[in-house]
Design an enzyme around this catalytic site. Structure first.
Site, mmCIF file in Angstrom:
data_model
loop_
_atom_site.group_PDB
_atom_site.id
_atom_site.type_symbol
_atom_site.label_atom_id
_atom_site.label_comp_id
_atom_site.label_asym_id
_atom_site.label_seq_id
_atom_site.Cartn_x
_atom_site.Cartn_y
_atom_site.Cartn_z
ATOM 1 N N ARG A 1 -0.886 -1.790 -0.938
ATOM 2 C CA ARG A 1 0.041 -0.910 -0.187
ATOM 3 C C ARG A 1 1.161 -1.714 0.486
ATOM 4 O O ARG A 1 1.567 -1.414 1.614
ATOM 5 C CB ARG A 1 -0.700 -0.094 0.885
ATOM 6 C CG ARG A 1 -1.701 0.900 0.334
ATOM 7 C CD ARG A 1 -1.004 2.027 -0.428
ATOM 8 N NE ARG A 1 -1.927 3.094 -0.755
ATOM 9 C CZ ARG A 1 -2.736 3.101 -1.827
ATOM 10 N NH1 ARG A 1 -2.706 2.106 -2.692
ATOM 11 N NH2 ARG A 1 -3.545 4.113 -2.049
ATOM 12 N N GLU B 1 -0.740 3.736 7.706
ATOM 13 C CA GLU B 1 -0.093 3.502 6.412
ATOM 14 C C GLU B 1 1.344 4.024 6.319
ATOM 15 O O GLU B 1 2.235 3.307 5.858
ATOM 16 C CB GLU B 1 -0.973 4.103 5.311
ATOM 17 C CG GLU B 1 -0.964 3.289 4.052
ATOM 18 C CD GLU B 1 -0.493 4.110 2.892
ATOM 19 O OE1 GLU B 1 0.370 3.614 2.166
ATOM 20 O OE2 GLU B 1 -0.960 5.248 2.735
ATOM 21 N N SER C 1 -3.283 9.270 2.500
ATOM 22 C CA SER C 1 -4.100 8.438 3.393
ATOM 23 C C SER C 1 -3.254 8.023 4.586
ATOM 24 O O SER C 1 -2.155 7.505 4.419
ATOM 25 C CB SER C 1 -4.565 7.174 2.674
ATOM 26 O OG SER C 1 -5.339 7.498 1.555
HETATM 27 N N1 EPU Z 1 -15.409 8.493 2.262
HETATM 28 C C1 EPU Z 1 -16.225 9.081 3.192
HETATM 29 N N2 EPU Z 1 -15.708 10.092 3.934
HETATM 30 C C2 EPU Z 1 -14.455 10.539 3.791
HETATM 31 C C3 EPU Z 1 -13.616 9.923 2.836
HETATM 32 C C4 EPU Z 1 -14.122 8.895 2.077
HETATM 33 O O1 EPU Z 1 -17.373 8.712 3.352
HETATM 34 O O2 EPU Z 1 -14.083 11.478 4.495
HETATM 35 C C5 EPU Z 1 -15.968 7.459 1.392
HETATM 36 C C6 EPU Z 1 -16.175 8.042 -0.024
HETATM 37 O O3 EPU Z 1 -17.426 8.605 -0.149
HETATM 38 C C7 EPU Z 1 -16.013 6.862 -0.900
HETATM 39 C C8 EPU Z 1 -15.072 5.955 -0.118
HETATM 40 O O4 EPU Z 1 -15.060 6.416 1.214
HETATM 41 O O5 EPU Z 1 -17.228 6.201 -1.090
HETATM 42 C C9 EPU Z 1 -13.670 5.918 -0.704
HETATM 43 O O6 EPU Z 1 -13.128 7.231 -0.701
HETATM 44 P P1 EPU Z 1 -12.054 7.683 -1.813
HETATM 45 O O7 EPU Z 1 -12.521 7.293 -3.153
HETATM 46 O O8 EPU Z 1 -11.751 9.114 -1.557
HETATM 47 O O9 EPU Z 1 -10.793 6.773 -1.545
HETATM 48 P P2 EPU Z 1 -10.131 6.188 -0.230
HETATM 49 O O10 EPU Z 1 -10.503 4.765 -0.075
HETATM 50 O O11 EPU Z 1 -10.401 7.096 0.904
HETATM 51 C C10 EPU Z 1 -8.036 5.296 -1.538
HETATM 52 C C11 EPU Z 1 -6.555 5.415 -1.438
HETATM 53 C C12 EPU Z 1 -6.081 6.760 -1.938
HETATM 54 C C13 EPU Z 1 -6.521 6.916 -3.386
HETATM 55 C C14 EPU Z 1 -8.045 6.761 -3.467
HETATM 56 C C15 EPU Z 1 -8.550 6.761 -4.883
HETATM 57 C C16 EPU Z 1 -5.891 3.995 0.430
HETATM 58 C C17 EPU Z 1 -5.361 3.929 1.821
HETATM 59 N N3 EPU Z 1 -6.123 5.217 -0.056
HETATM 60 O O12 EPU Z 1 -8.579 6.283 -0.644
HETATM 61 O O13 EPU Z 1 -4.661 6.779 -1.879
HETATM 62 O O14 EPU Z 1 -6.136 8.176 -3.901
HETATM 63 O O15 EPU Z 1 -8.438 5.489 -2.879
HETATM 64 O O16 EPU Z 1 -8.182 5.583 -5.520
HETATM 65 O O17 EPU Z 1 -6.071 2.958 -0.192
HETATM 66 C C18 EPU Z 1 -2.837 7.337 -0.452
HETATM 67 O O18 EPU Z 1 -2.587 6.129 -0.390
HETATM 68 O O19 EPU Z 1 -2.126 8.186 0.137
HETATM 69 C C19 EPU Z 1 -4.005 7.778 -1.197
HETATM 70 C C20 EPU Z 1 -4.407 9.049 -1.223
#
Ligand code: EPU
Length: 339
Positions: free
Chosen positions: A166, A335, A239
């Site tokens: 990012r 972010e 995010s």
């Molecule tokens: N999780 C929770 N609770 C929540 C959300 C997530 O426990 O409310 C856990 C999930 O169970 C999972 C882990 O956290 O094990 C990761 O969650 P997720 O796969 O939804 O991805 P993220 O890390 O929350 C990142 C990116 C997203 C991108 C997704 C998928 C960042 C800041 N965000 O989110 O990007 O779509 O991975 O690759 O790196 C964005 O940047 O705007 C964005 C949406």
């Protein structure tokens, strides 16, 4: 074309949080000449020029005494093909997802995991957008930017963009580079990225053993639609926090205390923590302060239920940051760009 300049212009429709603040001056640039006109107009007013794309990574907390320029340049083209690689170019103002769909229609793979990300082509390199195991840096070939200091055009090869999670040199050298067009190195032979577990599982459940790039795009759209609010329906900027990096020692201590901790090795002795997990554990998921809230399905996403101000959203974010700091000793970095 000649630039149309508006004064005291509401930015409500120009940011996906739907926050209603005004710009002292506002214009849309459709080409490089209009960009240069806007730069000259801002300089003449002694005002800062703030360039926006889809406004999907932006939290506006007050009226801006600035010249806001929305990039509205359009155009996308195939530049050539060599050694299985297809070079594609798009203007900065092209909306991202329709551009991704267009590349897929051309039979080109590479951008499918980045489907349905809000925003524009020109904004994508700023924060090196990423999702479902792919980052922009993996597919970007080069880009052309205007150096606002010298007025000259400069071409950056991917290796010169200093991409990180990012992050990019364009974000770090904020206010210097104005991205005009971006080139992507795509492929006709799909080498698909299916490392992200839920993506692989979804394709399996659908009985798709040999997915095409279009199958992957459809699956990504379905996963996003399930978890991430549509900014047209519920204001948000994706995010709201980055996933924090901590040392392996700290990660081990946290894991001992919270065995469910979600973490990923990040190299160089670092571990990336899932901020969404931390925020959910701290009890914030679904929380609401007036119209500012934490999304009920994805704790990493702050939402505007209607009339939240940027300050109210920021105050909620700061309360979450303080709580995560005191519970886990982890610093969450915001972010989006906050103005
Ligand atoms: N999780 C929770 N609770 C929540 C959300 C997530 O426990 O409310 C856990 C999930 O169970 C999972 C882990 O956290 O094990 C990761 O969650 P997720 O796969 O939804 O991805 P993220 O890390 O929350 C990142 C990116 C997203 C991108 C997704 C998928 C960042 C800041 N965000 O989110 O990007 O779509 O991975 O690759 O790196 C964005 O940047 O705007 C964005 C949406």
């Amino acid at each position: 074309m000649s630039l149309t300049i508006h004064e005291h212009y509401s930015l409500k429709a120009c940011n996906t949080f739907g926050v209603d603040v005004a710009a002292r001056w506002f214009a849309e640039a459709h080409d490089e000449a209009e960009v240069r006109q806007a730069l000259a107009a801002a300089t003449a007013q002694g005002a800062e020029l703030l360039v926006i794309g889809g406004g999907s990574n932006l939290l506006l907390t007050a009226d801006l005494e600035a010249f806001v320029l929305r990039m509205a340049s359009r155009g996308r083209r195939l530049l050539g093909e060599a050694g299985g690689q297809v070079l594609v170019e798009a203007e900065a103002g092209e909306p991202w997802h329709p551009f991704v769909l267009w590349t897929l229609e051309q039979g080109l793979a590479g951008l499918e995991n980045l489907s349905l990300i809000p925003g524009t082509v020109g904004a994508a390199p700023m924060q090196n957008i990423g999702a479902y195991g792919v980052e922009l840096k993996d597919v970007l070939h080069s880009l052309v930017a205007l150096d606002r200091l010298s007025g000259e055009l400069r071409e950056f090869q991917a290796g010169e963009c200093e991409f990180a999670y990012r992050d990019s040199r364009f974000k770090r050298e904020s206010g210097r580079w104005l991205i005009l067009r971006v080139r992507f190195a795509l492929s006709r032979a799909a080498a698909l990225h299916l490392d992200y577990g839920p993506l692989r599982q979804r394709l399996q459940v659908q009985g798709i053993a040999q997915p095409t790039a279009l199958d992957v795009s459809r699956a990504v759209c379905a996963i996003r639609a399930e978890k991430l609010p549509d900014p047209q329906v519920l204001g948000n900027a994706g995010s709201f926090f980055k996933n924090p990096l901590v040392g392996e020692g700290q990660a081990a201590q946290l894991r001992a205390q919270w065995p469910g901790l979600v973490s990923y090795p990040a190299g160089e002795g670092l571990v990336k923590l899932a901020a969404g997990w931390l925020i959910e554990q701290a009890g914030w998921k679904g929380h609401r302060d007036g119209d500012a809230g934490v999304h009920a399905l994805q704790a990493l996403v702050l939402v505007n239920y209607g009339r939240a101000s940027g300050c109210e959203l920021l105050a909620l974010a700061q309360r979450i940051q303080a709580d995560i700091r005191s519970r886990f000793g982890v610093e969450l970095e915001i972010e989006p760009v906050v103005r």
